[in-house]
Design an enzyme around this catalytic site. Structure first.
Site, PDB file in Angstrom:
ATOM      1  N   HIS A   1     -25.084 -10.022   4.243  1.00 36.06           N
ATOM      2  CA  HIS A   1     -25.265  -9.049   3.158  1.00 36.06           C
ATOM      3  C   HIS A   1     -24.430  -7.790   3.377  1.00 36.06           C
ATOM      4  CE1 HIS A   1     -28.190 -10.762   0.445  1.00 36.06           C
ATOM      5  NE2 HIS A   1     -29.029 -11.044   1.426  1.00 36.06           N
TER       6      HIS A   1
ATOM      7  N   GLN B   1     -29.193  -4.867  -0.666  1.00 40.10           N
ATOM      8  CA  GLN B   1     -30.201  -5.460  -1.539  1.00 40.10           C
ATOM      9  C   GLN B   1     -31.083  -4.421  -2.233  1.00 40.10           C
ATOM     10  OE1 GLN B   1     -31.533  -8.407   1.624  1.00 40.10           O
ATOM     11  NE2 GLN B   1     -31.802  -9.571  -0.272  1.00 40.10           N
TER      12      GLN B   1
ATOM     13  N   HIS C   1     -28.009 -14.206   8.233  1.00 41.86           N
ATOM     14  CA  HIS C   1     -28.218 -14.060   6.790  1.00 41.86           C
ATOM     15  C   HIS C   1     -28.131 -12.589   6.370  1.00 41.86           C
ATOM     16  CE1 HIS C   1     -30.184 -15.302   2.900  1.00 41.86           C
ATOM     17  NE2 HIS C   1     -30.446 -13.996   2.903  1.00 41.86           N
ATOM     18  N   GLU C   2     -28.837 -11.719   7.084  1.00 45.47           N
ATOM     19  CA  GLU C   2     -28.824 -10.287   6.725  1.00 45.47           C
ATOM     20  C   GLU C   2     -27.466  -9.663   7.017  1.00 45.47           C
ATOM     21  OE1 GLU C   2     -31.116  -9.263   4.842  1.00 45.47           O
ATOM     22  OE2 GLU C   2     -32.360 -11.029   5.214  1.00 45.47           O
TER      23      GLU C   2
ATOM     24  N   CYS D   1     -33.276 -16.234  -0.573  1.00 39.22           N
ATOM     25  CA  CYS D   1     -32.868 -14.836  -0.546  1.00 39.22           C
ATOM     26  C   CYS D   1     -33.620 -14.082  -1.633  1.00 39.22           C
ATOM     27  CB  CYS D   1     -31.355 -14.741  -0.764  1.00 39.22           C
ATOM     28  SG  CYS D   1     -30.714 -13.067  -0.771  1.00 39.22           S
ATOM     29  N   LEU D   2     -34.099 -12.895  -1.303  1.00 32.82           N
ATOM     30  CA  LEU D   2     -34.815 -12.089  -2.291  1.00 32.82           C
ATOM     31  C   LEU D   2     -33.928 -11.740  -3.481  1.00 32.82           C
ATOM     32  CD1 LEU D   2     -36.734  -9.655   0.099  1.00 32.82           C
ATOM     33  CD2 LEU D   2     -37.650 -11.648  -1.114  1.00 32.82           C
TER      34      LEU D   2
END
Length: 192
Positions: free
Chosen positions: A152, A50, A148-149, A106-107
């Site tokens: 990524h 990210q 979630h992370e 999500c960012l």
């Protein structure tokens, strides 16, 4: 330093990230800046992809979620004490328990939140910022943030779990993010 968040549509978000070694250049500074970036963006987790680094590194602070729950909501996660932790070279060993729905955001995909089903529990093997090995089991909201992370660093996004009809319904919003047609109160990098 606060890094810009990579927006949906950037290819780094779809890559499977690489393991790193203890001699990764500027690792401690990178981790410190990831914490700063996450908090400046009002996130509870942040993965290296990210911030445009395709490495297996993410940070999680689920304590802030649990601290902000109402008393009756806290009862839903009795075993979840929350963590503030660095995960490097993580591998999920096991996912267990019933799948449950939670409204995720999500960012990298701002202004879109959707209900996603994930298992109640995750067992993960990783090293911390000192490259000390750990194998731990997490549950509740903390497991949710870790899943979630972790996605990524495996090139996945929470929207991948949505049914096709739901994906079609948010397609124009996703297209706007890809084109940089969105305003957020944190720095973003777009793949234009």
């Amino acid at each position: 330093m606060i890094y810009p968040i990579v927006a949906y549509g950037h290819p780094v978000l779809r890559k499977v990230a690489e393991d790193i070694t203890p001699d990764y250049p500027g690792l401690q500074e990178l981790i410190d800046n990831m914490w700063k970036t996450m908090y400046a963006s009002n996130g509870v987790g942040l993965a290296a992809p990210q911030i445009n680094r395709s490495i297996r590194l993410f940070v999680v602070d689920s304590l802030q979620i649990l601290e902000n729950l109402e008393e009756d909501e806290k009862k839903e996660y009795p075993d979840d004490k929350g963590v503030k932790q660095v995960f490097i070279n993580a591998r999920i060993i096991n996912a267990a328990g019933d799948e449950w729905s939670y409204n995720e955001g999500c960012l990298s995909i701002p202004r879109i939140r959707e209900d996603v089903y994930r298992p109640e529990e995750v067992t993960i093997r990783y090293v911390d910022e000192n490259f000390q090995p750990h194998e731990q089991t997490f549950n509740g909201v903390t497991a949710r943030v870790i899943f979630h992370e972790y996605d990524h660093i495996d090139g996945k996004l929470f929207i991948d779990y949505l049914k096709p009809i739901k994906r079609r319904m948010i397609k124009s919003k996703l297209d706007d993010i890809t084109k940089g047609k969105i305003n957020v109160d944190y720095k973003m990098t777009f793949n234009k």
